[in-house]
Design an enzyme around this catalytic site. Structure first.
Site, short mmCIF file in Angstrom:
data_model
loop_
_atom_site.label_atom_id
_atom_site.label_comp_id
_atom_site.label_asym_id
_atom_site.label_seq_id
_atom_site.Cartn_x
_atom_site.Cartn_y
_atom_site.Cartn_z
N GLU A 90 -7.02 4.92 7.69
CA GLU A 90 -6.79 6.33 7.35
C GLU A 90 -8.00 6.92 6.64
O GLU A 90 -8.29 8.11 6.79
CB GLU A 90 -5.51 6.46 6.49
CG GLU A 90 -4.26 6.26 7.35
CD GLU A 90 -3.05 5.72 6.61
OE1 GLU A 90 -3.02 5.76 5.37
OE2 GLU A 90 -2.11 5.26 7.30
N ASN A 119 0.87 -1.18 0.00
CA ASN A 119 0.00 0.00 0.00
C ASN A 119 0.90 1.23 0.00
O ASN A 119 1.48 1.58 1.02
CB ASN A 119 -0.89 -0.02 1.26
CG ASN A 119 -1.72 1.24 1.39
OD1 ASN A 119 -1.84 2.02 0.45
ND2 ASN A 119 -2.29 1.46 2.58
N LYS A 142 0.11 4.29 -0.36
CA LYS A 142 -0.52 5.52 0.15
C LYS A 142 -0.24 6.67 -0.83
O LYS A 142 -0.21 6.42 -2.03
CB LYS A 142 -0.03 5.82 1.57
CG LYS A 142 -0.16 4.58 2.47
CD LYS A 142 -0.01 4.83 3.91
CE LYS A 142 -0.12 3.50 4.65
NZ LYS A 142 -0.22 3.64 6.08
N GLY A 161 2.09 2.21 10.78
CA GLY A 161 3.07 3.30 10.67
C GLY A 161 3.77 3.63 11.97
O GLY A 161 4.42 4.67 12.08
N HIS A 202 -9.72 1.31 4.82
CA HIS A 202 -8.44 1.52 5.52
C HIS A 202 -8.66 2.51 6.67
O HIS A 202 -9.44 3.46 6.54
CB HIS A 202 -7.40 2.06 4.54
CG HIS A 202 -6.01 2.05 5.11
ND1 HIS A 202 -5.58 3.01 5.98
CD2 HIS A 202 -4.99 1.18 4.97
CE1 HIS A 202 -4.32 2.74 6.35
NE2 HIS A 202 -3.95 1.62 5.75
N SER A 261 2.96 -2.17 10.41
CA SER A 261 4.39 -2.22 10.67
C SER A 261 5.04 -3.55 10.30
O SER A 261 5.94 -4.04 11.00
CB SER A 261 4.69 -1.86 12.13
OG SER A 261 4.32 -0.51 12.38
N GLU A 286 -5.84 -4.99 10.40
CA GLU A 286 -4.83 -3.95 10.59
C GLU A 286 -5.14 -3.18 11.88
O GLU A 286 -5.94 -2.24 11.85
CB GLU A 286 -4.85 -2.96 9.42
CG GLU A 286 -4.42 -3.53 8.10
CD GLU A 286 -3.78 -2.44 7.24
OE1 GLU A 286 -2.63 -2.61 6.84
OE2 GLU A 286 -4.42 -1.42 6.99
P1 PGA Z 1 2.57 0.28 7.65
O1 PGA Z 1 1.15 0.56 6.96
O2 PGA Z 1 3.09 -1.02 7.07
O3 PGA Z 1 3.42 1.45 7.25
O4 PGA Z 1 2.34 0.19 9.11
C1 PGA Z 1 0.22 -0.47 6.73
C2 PGA Z 1 -1.01 0.08 6.10
O5 PGA Z 1 -1.38 1.23 6.36
O6 PGA Z 1 -1.69 -0.61 5.33
#
Ligand code: PGA
Length: 257
Positions: A97, A10, A12, A173, A95, A213, A167
């Site tokens: 976000e 992903n 982003k 993140g 997601h 992560s 997730e």
């Molecule tokens: P990350 O993000 O691996 O940077 O923690 C995962 C995601 O948002 O799908």
């Protein structure tokens, strides 16, 4: 049980289309030995060039969002048929976000999942609890609400086409992935929800991937769980070598029925 691993990147809001092509040039030779599924979720503007470049390769290109309508006066929005037209085969939906910064509710996410399935684009449905919810012992309650509301009325025939991503919001993140027991508990719980919704046959086949992560260092431990059928990788997917290394470590041997 899903037999092949899904490694989903992903990106982003990172990478122009030229950067996407350079990345794929680097990635493709590195993943020749990987025999699972590699999905890359790129910004809208890179879908077309990335999909053209990745044609006939192991990499499948997808998007990170879509609108639930087929068309209309929705300035700034993208419909699923437009994603398909650009070369996307899947779309990340729900997601955290999107839920947090763009006010996406369970109702909206449900509509998007239904639309994606109707239009033949694979939804990667993300679910997960926040830190507060985890600390107050509400993980299962939250997962249940998010899974059941997003998949309400979806037939087993359509259910087969989706991918679920656990997730935990607090792990995204932050460099702090969920621990072994949490992943096991959450994925087993998600599996039970899917079986309850779709029945044993379909519910046990839907891939459940872990995100939050994931890194070159921790992926082999994460993938070791029975009900972890792959990973959803944010930050570590931005570098082709890291992403390839994560994919190659996901070659888990499973007995497939
Ligand atoms: P990350 O993000 O691996 O940077 O923690 C995962 C995601 O948002 O799908």
């Amino acid at each position: 049980m899903a037999c092949q691993e899904y490694v989903i990147g992903n990106w982003k809001m990172y990478k122009t289309s030229a950067e996407a092509t350079q990345y794929l040039e680097q990635l493709l030779p590195l993943i020749e030995k990987f025999n699972g599924h590699i999905f890359l979720s790129v910004p809208f503007t890179s879908i077309n060039s990335a999909a053209s470049f990745a044609k006939n390769s192991k990499v499948v290109i997808g998007a990170q969002n879509m609108n639930d309508a087929t068309h209309g006066a929705f300035t700034g929005e993208i419909a699923s048929i437009m994603l398909k037209d650009a070369g996307a085969c899947f779309v990340i939906l729900g997601h955290s976000e999107r839920r947090k910064y763009f006010g996406e509710t369970s109702v909206i996410i449900h509509k998007k999942v239904v639309r994606a399935l109707q239009d033949g684009i694979i939804p990667v449905l993300c679910v997960g609890e926040t830190l507060e919810e985890k600390d107050s012992g509400m993980m299962k309650e939250v997962l249940k609400e998010q899974i059941f509301s997003a998949l309400e009325g979806v037939s087993p025939e359509n259910g087969e086409k989706l991918i679920l991503a656990y997730e935990p919001v607090w792990a995204i993140g932050t460099g702090r992935s969920a621990d072994y027991l949490t992943i096991e508990e959450a994925h087993n719980f998600c599996r039970n929800c899917l079986v309850e919704i779709f029945g044993e046959k379909t519910g046990s086949l839907i891939p459940i991937v872990y995100g939050g992560s994931v890194s070159v260092e921790n992926v082999s431990e994460i993938i070791a769980h029975d009900n972890v059928n792959g990973v959803l990788v944010g930050g570590a997917s931005l570098d082709a070598r890291s992403f390839a290394s994560i994919a190659l470590q996901c070659k888990k041997l499973k007995s497939c029925s």
